[in-house]
Enzyme design. Structure first.
Site, PDB file in Angstrom:
ATOM      1  N   LYS A 171       0.807  -1.229   0.000  1.00  0.00           N
ATOM      2  CA  LYS A 171       0.000   0.000   0.000  1.00  0.00           C
ATOM      3  C   LYS A 171       0.839   1.279   0.000  1.00  0.00           C
ATOM      4  CE  LYS A 171      -4.054  -2.046   2.204  1.00  0.00           C
ATOM      5  NZ  LYS A 171      -5.163  -1.837   3.130  1.00  0.00           N
TER       6      LYS A 171
ATOM      7  N   ASP B 215      -9.994   2.590   2.268  1.00  0.00           N
ATOM      8  CA  ASP B 215     -10.082   2.015   3.615  1.00  0.00           C
ATOM      9  C   ASP B 215     -10.662   3.047   4.584  1.00  0.00           C
ATOM     10  OD1 ASP B 215      -8.984  -0.458   2.896  1.00  0.00           O
ATOM     11  OD2 ASP B 215      -6.931   0.243   3.250  1.00  0.00           O
TER      12      ASP B 215
END
Ligand code: ATR
Length: 304
Positions: free
Chosen positions: A82, A118
């Protein structure tokens, strides 16, 4: 057997025109994203297919170059990439830049744009699944690593939240993160050691407890980041970002104590739904996505 059941679900309608969506990570084999996205693709009748690629850390730059060359429409990015993808993208949303993590890439006609859905995932799970709207003004957060960082930002940017008590096993990490996010969000963030004595002192007054540590995650399913149920106030809502197993030890313990408690499944579903919307312009049915995940989880005995 499991593989055969899962394969029966594979869309048998891949054409020359079909655009590709993907998730990259390492490991990736047990990702829920392919079944979750393919189910809504099928439901909406879109000319798309979603696949998983295992990408080694040293191959990240070629994977992103491949996304450009193959004109892959969108990618999800999961552990451990990420952060690492960021330098290879053309643009990154402000929140993804602040959190330092991209979980969604959109190929906008050759321009690769990074997002962090997220953040939306945890905000929506708390708002819609846990029905915390507004959030309590004082929130306890366990964990100051990657997941904790994103959740801290997602919570601290909500106007109704005044204070976050950030517990972490390694106190220095909580201190660094608290300092940084206090500056960004202007909220009071209190770094604390993740120990029974500090939980005992600082959990009272928190309307919500979120676990963003990996404690309780498969294979260590018998562990809980909160060592004993007496530390939990039955009025407190407990949200565990762990979704493998679907019901962690902490969730079971909190429910037995009388708390409303939720596992991390809906965080996963909402981050996926938001990513899908970024790629296609359509916000999909979260119910369909959730049921696809639950079906696969059931086939695997709820562990993966
Ligand atoms: P990642 O960094 O990839 O998110 P991780 O290294 O497993 O995953 O750590 C996730 C979080 O769980 C961290 O907050 C970690 O605490 P530290 O910062 O002290 O490492 C926490 N964590 C992991 N195992 C733990 C344990 N046994 N007890 C308490 N906290 C733990």
């Amino acid at each position: 057997m499991e593989r055969r059941r899962l394969l029966e679900d594979l869309p048998q309608r891949i054409l020359g025109s079909t655009r590709v969506l993907a998730v990259i990570g390492d490991p990736i084999e047990h990702s829920f994203s392919p079944p979750m996205h393919n189910r809504v693709i099928q439901h909406l009748g879109l000319d798309l297919v979603y696949v998983a690629f295992r990408v080694k850390p040293e191959a990240i730059s070629s994977a992103i170059a491949g996304m450009r060359a193959l004109q892959i429409l969108g990618m999800n990015v999961t552990v451990p990439h990420k952060q690492a993808v960021i330098p290879y993208l053309d643009e990154v949303s402000e929140e993804a830049r602040i959190v330092g993590a991209v979980n969604t890439i959109h190929n906008r006609e050759g321009v690769l744009v990074g997002y962090n859905t997220d953040i939306y995932g945890i905000q929506s799970a708390l708002r819609y699944t846990a029905q915390l709207d507004p959030l309590p003004s004082v929130v306890a957060l366990l964990g100051a690593s990657g997941a904790g960082r994103g959740i801290l930002y997602a919570i601290a940017t909500q106007p109704e939240v005044q204070e976050i008590r950030l517990f972490n096993r390694t106190l220095a990490k909580a201190e660094d993160l608290a300092r940084e996010m206090e500056e960004v969000t202007g909220k009071r963030i209190l770094p604390l050691p993740l120990e029974a004595s500090s939980l005992k002192t600082y959990l009272p007054g928190c309307g919500l407890l979120i676990n963003a540590t990996s404690v309780g995650m498969y294979p260590k399913v018998d562990e809980s980041p909160v060592p004993n149920p007496q530390l939990l106030d039955p009025e407190m809502v407990v949200y565990d970002a762990v979704f493998n197993p679907l019901e962690s030890r902490l969730v079971k313990m909190a429910r037995a104590r009388g708390c409303a408690a939720y596992g991390g499944l809906d965080m996963l579903v909402y981050q996926g739904a938001k990513a899908f919307e970024i790629w296609t312009g359509v916000f999909p049915s979260v119910e369909i996505m959730r049921s696809a995940v639950l079906e696969v989880a059931t086939l695997r005995g709820n562990l993966f």
